[in-house]
Motif scaffolding. Structure first.
Motif, short mmCIF file in Angstrom:
data_model
loop_
_atom_site.label_atom_id
_atom_site.label_comp_id
_atom_site.label_asym_id
_atom_site.label_seq_id
_atom_site.Cartn_x
_atom_site.Cartn_y
_atom_site.Cartn_z
N ASP A 259 1.22 22.89 -2.13
CA ASP A 259 2.53 22.24 -2.09
C ASP A 259 2.38 20.74 -1.86
OD1 ASP A 259 4.05 24.86 -1.93
OD2 ASP A 259 2.88 24.97 -0.09
N CYS A 260 3.46 20.04 -2.16
CA CYS A 260 3.55 18.61 -1.87
C CYS A 260 3.58 18.38 -0.36
CB CYS A 260 4.81 18.05 -2.53
SG CYS A 260 5.06 16.28 -2.29
N ASP A 261 3.24 17.17 0.07
CA ASP A 261 3.33 16.81 1.48
C ASP A 261 4.78 16.65 1.94
OD1 ASP A 261 0.58 16.78 1.57
OD2 ASP A 261 0.40 14.62 1.32
N CYS A 262 5.73 16.87 1.03
CA CYS A 262 7.16 16.83 1.39
C CYS A 262 7.60 18.08 2.15
CB CYS A 262 8.01 16.71 0.13
SG CYS A 262 7.82 15.13 -0.73
N ILE B 71 0.88 -1.17 0.00
CA ILE B 71 0.00 0.00 0.00
C ILE B 71 0.92 1.21 0.00
CG2 ILE B 71 -1.85 1.25 1.15
CD1 ILE B 71 -2.66 -1.32 2.53
N LYS B 72 1.05 1.86 -1.15
CA LYS B 72 1.98 2.98 -1.28
C LYS B 72 1.29 4.27 -0.85
CE LYS B 72 5.39 5.64 -2.46
NZ LYS B 72 4.80 6.81 -1.81
N VAL B 73 1.85 4.89 0.19
CA VAL B 73 1.32 6.17 0.68
C VAL B 73 2.47 7.16 0.81
CG1 VAL B 73 -0.56 5.04 1.95
CG2 VAL B 73 1.59 5.54 3.12
N HIS B 74 2.14 8.35 1.22
CA HIS B 74 3.13 9.38 1.58
C HIS B 74 2.85 9.71 3.03
CE1 HIS B 74 5.37 13.08 1.71
NE2 HIS B 74 5.53 13.18 0.41
N PHE B 75 3.84 9.46 3.92
CA PHE B 75 3.62 9.66 5.35
C PHE B 75 3.63 11.12 5.75
CE2 PHE B 75 5.75 5.33 5.46
CZ PHE B 75 4.57 4.64 5.66
N GLY B 76 4.06 12.01 4.86
CA GLY B 76 4.11 13.43 5.16
C GLY B 76 5.39 13.80 5.90
N GLU B 77 6.00 14.90 5.49
CA GLU B 77 7.17 15.41 6.20
C GLU B 77 6.73 15.91 7.58
OE1 GLU B 77 11.31 16.32 6.35
OE2 GLU B 77 10.09 15.06 5.02
N ARG B 78 7.62 15.79 8.55
CA ARG B 78 7.30 16.29 9.89
C ARG B 78 6.90 17.77 9.80
NH1 ARG B 78 11.76 14.75 12.66
NH2 ARG B 78 10.78 12.86 13.48
N GLY B 79 5.73 18.10 10.34
CA GLY B 79 5.20 19.46 10.24
C GLY B 79 4.04 19.57 9.26
N CYS B 80 3.93 18.59 8.36
CA CYS B 80 2.78 18.53 7.44
C CYS B 80 1.68 17.71 8.10
CB CYS B 80 3.20 17.89 6.13
SG CYS B 80 1.82 17.48 5.01
N ASP B 81 0.43 18.19 8.03
CA ASP B 81 -0.66 17.43 8.63
C ASP B 81 -1.85 17.27 7.68
OD1 ASP B 81 -1.74 19.96 8.64
OD2 ASP B 81 -1.78 20.18 10.81
N GLY C 22 -7.73 -12.02 1.40
CA GLY C 22 -6.67 -12.99 1.64
C GLY C 22 -5.28 -12.46 1.37
N GLY C 23 -5.18 -11.15 1.05
CA GLY C 23 -3.88 -10.55 0.81
C GLY C 23 -3.17 -10.22 2.12
N ARG C 24 -1.86 -9.96 2.00
CA ARG C 24 -1.04 -9.62 3.16
C ARG C 24 -0.47 -8.22 2.93
NH1 ARG C 24 3.10 -14.42 3.55
NH2 ARG C 24 2.82 -14.39 1.28
N PRO C 25 -1.18 -7.20 3.43
CA PRO C 25 -0.77 -5.82 3.13
C PRO C 25 0.39 -5.35 4.00
CG PRO C 25 -2.71 -5.81 4.52
CD PRO C 25 -2.44 -7.26 4.20
N PHE C 26 1.20 -4.48 3.42
CA PHE C 26 2.15 -3.68 4.19
C PHE C 26 2.11 -2.26 3.63
CE2 PHE C 26 4.61 -5.41 0.65
CZ PHE C 26 5.46 -4.38 0.26
N VAL C 27 2.27 -1.29 4.52
CA VAL C 27 2.16 0.13 4.14
C VAL C 27 3.58 0.65 3.94
CG1 VAL C 27 1.28 2.39 4.83
CG2 VAL C 27 0.03 0.30 5.46
N THR C 28 3.79 1.37 2.85
CA THR C 28 5.17 1.66 2.48
C THR C 28 5.36 3.01 1.82
OG1 THR C 28 7.11 0.63 1.42
CG2 THR C 28 5.05 0.61 0.16
N ASP C 29 6.60 3.49 1.89
CA ASP C 29 7.05 4.69 1.20
C ASP C 29 8.56 4.53 1.01
OD1 ASP C 29 7.04 7.16 0.00
OD2 ASP C 29 6.50 8.31 1.78
#
Length: 376
Positions: free
Chosen positions: A288-291, A51-61, A80-87
């Protein structure tokens, strides 16, 4: 094509944010989109599913809510899938430059097992060296560098916060695939531009030197200078400069940049035919980007959630929906823009988001032609 969209306009499924009952809340809407878009077919029993997400730079909410990521993880587990969350780790210095700091930031923003019901994995490893090369039929690349754990995953579900971006104009599914699935070396391949300073605009604040990850930006005689030999083209100086004194040759650089981005996006999905799915979140549409380590006011009101198996069609639908809105008052669009006007072109005058659609179709990533299907 890299995705499993049928010939003709790709179907893009849309759910608005109106809710007056439990079966119409946002989690329920994500489930309905998952089912309507046929995402269940992309997940097989036992599939290791990124599961591809963007966790956000510290300070972005204004990043995607972890509770929405949890809803998608639960849907994958139900199949029946085995998810993992990633960036992946960032090219620029900040709170996500290595896996240790990145995981700490993710947890601070609510992305941990207790909330997600799935483990969090930084896909390119501790120091961004977990990398595999993927062949692509590109104009700029024959091989691209993709994070190893994304390549090795059996299926890929991409959750993207649709918002502005200082180089790409806007960021959605395609950018989340391209920059977001690449290690630092792959991000550098895509940027491959060099910044310079307009001395008349520079006020000598030193912000560029503060954020530059390589020391390419420095102060000399109370003005910023950039050593082009050391510049890696990450664009952080552009983001923080209060007077926009940083520039590249936009007329010659921006189109190749966008084409490289598209080819990297293709590399993230090309080995997974029928095993990719995309959600875009049209909420908190920031300039702006969440970066960046802040969250500016949204430029348009919240619109809804969209889903498709075609990332190009999905981004085109999102861009159209944003431009259909009148701009919010008191946002970065200082003079306001009415319905039908191009919001991201007004924010970033050099933007060439159209290249995403033209080159995306040319290399087989997807099609900009879409049919918008309302999901109640």
């Amino acid at each position: 094509m890299a995705n499993d969209a049928a010939p003709g306009p790709a179907k893009v499924y849309f759910a608005d944010l109106r809710a007056r009952a439990a079966n119409k809340n946002r989690t329920a809407k994500l489930k309905k989109l998952f089912e309507a878009a046929g995402f269940a077919d992309a997940i097989g029993k036992g599939d290791l599913t990124a599961i591809k997400v963007h966790f956000g730079e510290r300070g972005c909410d204004t990043h995607i809510s972890p509770t929405h990521v949890r809803a998608v993880a639960d849907l994958i587990k139900a199949r029946g899938g085995r998810p993992f969350v990633t960036d992946t780790n960032t090219l620029y210095s900040g709170s996500r430059h290595n896996a240790v700091d990145h995981l700490a930031t993710a947890v601070e923003h609510g992305f941990d097992y207790a909330v997600l019901g799935a483990p969090v994995v930084i896909a390119d490893g501790l120091d961004s060296t977990n990398v595999l090369e993927v062949p692509v039929p590109g104009k700029h690349f024959r091989k691209v560098k993709i994070a190893g754990d994304i390549v090795r995953a059996d299926a890929l579900v991409v959750l993207s916060h649709f918002k502005g971006h200082e180089l790409a104009g806007f960021g959605g599914a395609v950018k989340n695939l391209a920059m977001g699935c690449a290690p630092r070396a792959g991000k550098q391949d895509q940027h491959c531009v060099r910044f310079a300073v307009e001395p008349k605009k520079c006020i000598g604040c030193g912000e560029c030197a503060r954020v530059c990850p390589t020391g390419a930006a420095a102060m000399r005689d109370k003005k910023a200078v950039i050593d082009k030999a050391s510049c890696i083209g990450c664009g952080e100086c552009l983001t923080v400069c209060p007077k926009k004194a940083m520039h590249i040759d936009w007329h010659t650089e921006i189109v190749p940049f966008m084409e490289r981005l598209v080819e990297y996006a293709l590399g993230a999905v090309i080995g997974k035919p029928g095993k990719t799915a995309f959600f875009n979140f049209l909420t908190n549409v920031t300039p702006d980007c969440d970066c960046v380590p802040w969250s500016d006011a949204p430029i348009v009101p919240d619109i809804g959630f969209l889903a498709s198996t075609d990332p190009v069609a999905l981004d085109k639908a999102c861009l159209d929906l944003v431009n259909e809105q009148a701009a919010c008052p008191d946002c970065k669009l200082e003079h306001g823009l009415g319905a039908g006007e191009d919001k991201f072109a007004a924010l970033w005058r050099w933007t060439r988001g159209d290249v995403t659609f033209v080159h995306g179709e040319a290399v087989g990533l997807g099609s900009p032609r879409y049919e918008l299907v309302q999901v109640e």
